[in-house]
Design an enzyme around this catalytic site. Structure first.
Site, short mmCIF file in Angstrom:
data_model
loop_
_atom_site.label_atom_id
_atom_site.label_comp_id
_atom_site.label_asym_id
_atom_site.label_seq_id
_atom_site.Cartn_x
_atom_site.Cartn_y
_atom_site.Cartn_z
N LYS A 8 0.85 -1.21 0.00
CA LYS A 8 0.00 0.00 0.00
C LYS A 8 0.87 1.24 0.00
O LYS A 8 2.04 1.19 0.44
CB LYS A 8 -0.95 0.02 1.20
CG LYS A 8 -0.28 0.15 2.59
CD LYS A 8 -0.04 1.56 3.08
CE LYS A 8 0.82 1.56 4.35
NZ LYS A 8 1.56 2.74 4.64
N ASP A 134 -2.10 -1.69 10.20
CA ASP A 134 -2.29 -1.61 8.75
C ASP A 134 -2.95 -2.87 8.18
O ASP A 134 -3.30 -2.91 7.00
CB ASP A 134 -0.93 -1.44 8.04
CG ASP A 134 -0.42 0.00 8.12
OD1 ASP A 134 -1.23 0.90 8.38
OD2 ASP A 134 0.79 0.19 7.93
O1 C5P Z 1 0.02 -1.49 15.05
P1 C5P Z 1 1.46 -1.68 14.75
O2 C5P Z 1 2.05 -2.85 15.49
O3 C5P Z 1 1.79 -1.72 13.29
O4 C5P Z 1 2.19 -0.37 15.30
C1 C5P Z 1 3.57 -0.29 15.52
C2 C5P Z 1 3.87 0.89 16.44
O5 C5P Z 1 3.59 2.13 15.77
C3 C5P Z 1 3.01 0.93 17.70
O6 C5P Z 1 3.60 0.21 18.74
C4 C5P Z 1 2.99 2.43 18.02
O7 C5P Z 1 4.19 2.82 18.65
C5 C5P Z 1 3.01 3.06 16.65
N1 C5P Z 1 1.65 3.41 16.17
C6 C5P Z 1 1.00 4.51 16.71
N2 C5P Z 1 -0.26 4.84 16.24
C7 C5P Z 1 -0.83 4.13 15.25
C8 C5P Z 1 -0.18 3.02 14.68
C9 C5P Z 1 1.07 2.69 15.16
O8 C5P Z 1 1.52 5.20 17.60
N3 C5P Z 1 -2.03 4.50 14.80
#
Ligand code: C5P
Length: 290
Positions: A8, A134
């Site tokens: 994406k 995502d």
């Molecule tokens: O959800 P995911 O594991 O991909 O997110 C990785 C990191 O990115 C999270 O631990 C957080 O620190 C940050 N994040 C965030 N806000 C979001 C998505 C991700 O702060 N909406």
């Protein structure tokens, strides 16, 4: 079962606020592209599912996001056994292209079909939340507005047909670190998300391309920012209608209405960078057999 897992790009990325749970509320227009990994998902040979890929440094077994997704599917539905996943990696990793999330989403789609669960795309994307912010978008594919952590999705009209050049410079950016550098109250420029949505509704590629914007670009280290800007300038010089960084970077993309110009950009970037790709917008995913 063999599936493609599309990368994406972010046509826009805005950060609205920091939440109590450590995540951030986002507003992003996400677009699936035809650059894709190829996955094979089969019932596991052993007691536990494996995940193997042609990149040796990616985690195998339960630590791979693909297996996290398989476990989330079993938990949520009570259906399906262990699966072995093999991944032909085409999407660069740590690139802002949601490569790992795309693989996780493809495993959910595979299990939905293998088990006959036949969950709707939205039900399946809800399970994806457990594997990463995502993943829900990657389950649906196509074009969507993503809000909340990234999991609140509103499908949008497709990006008009175009040629997309991607270029990943050879450094990686840590997503949590980049988020920690953002002071939401100090964001001066924000994307015109409503303008992008209206341009998509009008089928206006130029209107979308001139509104591409990602607030993460403003918190990159200056030397990284300079490199991103150089790639964007080259894309625009070659005839891109607009260029921006995707996600937490460092991949930069440009949207072109003419294939010859996109080809020229690909060749010129290829002189300095290894990870350059020419692709196109991808439509919604098929999530079930029916
Ligand atoms: O959800 P995911 O594991 O991909 O997110 C990785 C990191 O990115 C999270 O631990 C957080 O620190 C940050 N994040 C965030 N806000 C979001 C998505 C991700 O702060 N909406």
């Amino acid at each position: 079962m063999e599936l493609t897992a599309n990368a994406k790009i972010n046509l826009t990325l805005d950060i609205l606020r920091r939440r109590e749970d450590g995540y951030h509320d986002m507003r992003m227009v996400m677009q699936a592209v035809t650059l894709a990994d190829i996955l094979t998902v089969v019932p596991a040979q052993g007691a536990e599912g494996a995940a193997v890929s042609d990149l040796r440094f990616l985690p195998t077994g339960g630590k791979n996001l693909a297996q996290t997704a398989a476990a989330a599917f079993r938990d949520a539905t009570g259906l399906g056994g262990q699966v072995d996943v093999s991944i032909q990696k085409r999407i660069p990793v740590c690139a802002g292209l949601a490569g790992g999330s795309a693989d996780a989403a493809a495993v959910l789609r595979a299990m939905n079909r293998l088990t006959g669960a036949e969950l709707s795309p939205l039900e399946l994307s809800k399970i994806g939340e457990r594997a990463g912010s995502d993943v829900p978008f990657c389950v649906l594919g196509g074009t969507a507005l993503a809000e909340g952590r990234g999991e609140v999705l509103t499908p949008l009209p497709p990006l008009p047909p175009c040629h997309i050049v991607l270029c990943k410079p050879p450094f990686s950016v840590s997503t949590p670190q980049l988020f920690s550098r953002v002071n939401v109250r100090k964001i001066v420029r924000r994307p015109d998300t409503a303008g992008v949505v209206s341009a998509l509704e009008a089928g206006d590629l130029t209107g979308v391309a001139r509104r591409l914007y990602n607030v993460f670009e403003d918190v990159l280290e200056p030397r990284r920012q300079a490199e991103i800007n150089e790639i964007k300038s080259l894309l625009i010089d070659c005839g891109a209608l607009g260029a921006s960084m995707s996600g937490s970077g460092p991949t930069v993309f440009g949207l072109f209405d003419r294939e010859d110009r996109a080809q020229e950009a690909l060749e010129r970037l290829g002189e300095s960078y290894r990870d350059v790709f020419l692709c196109a917008p991808a439509g919604k995913n098929k999530c079930s057999a029916v």
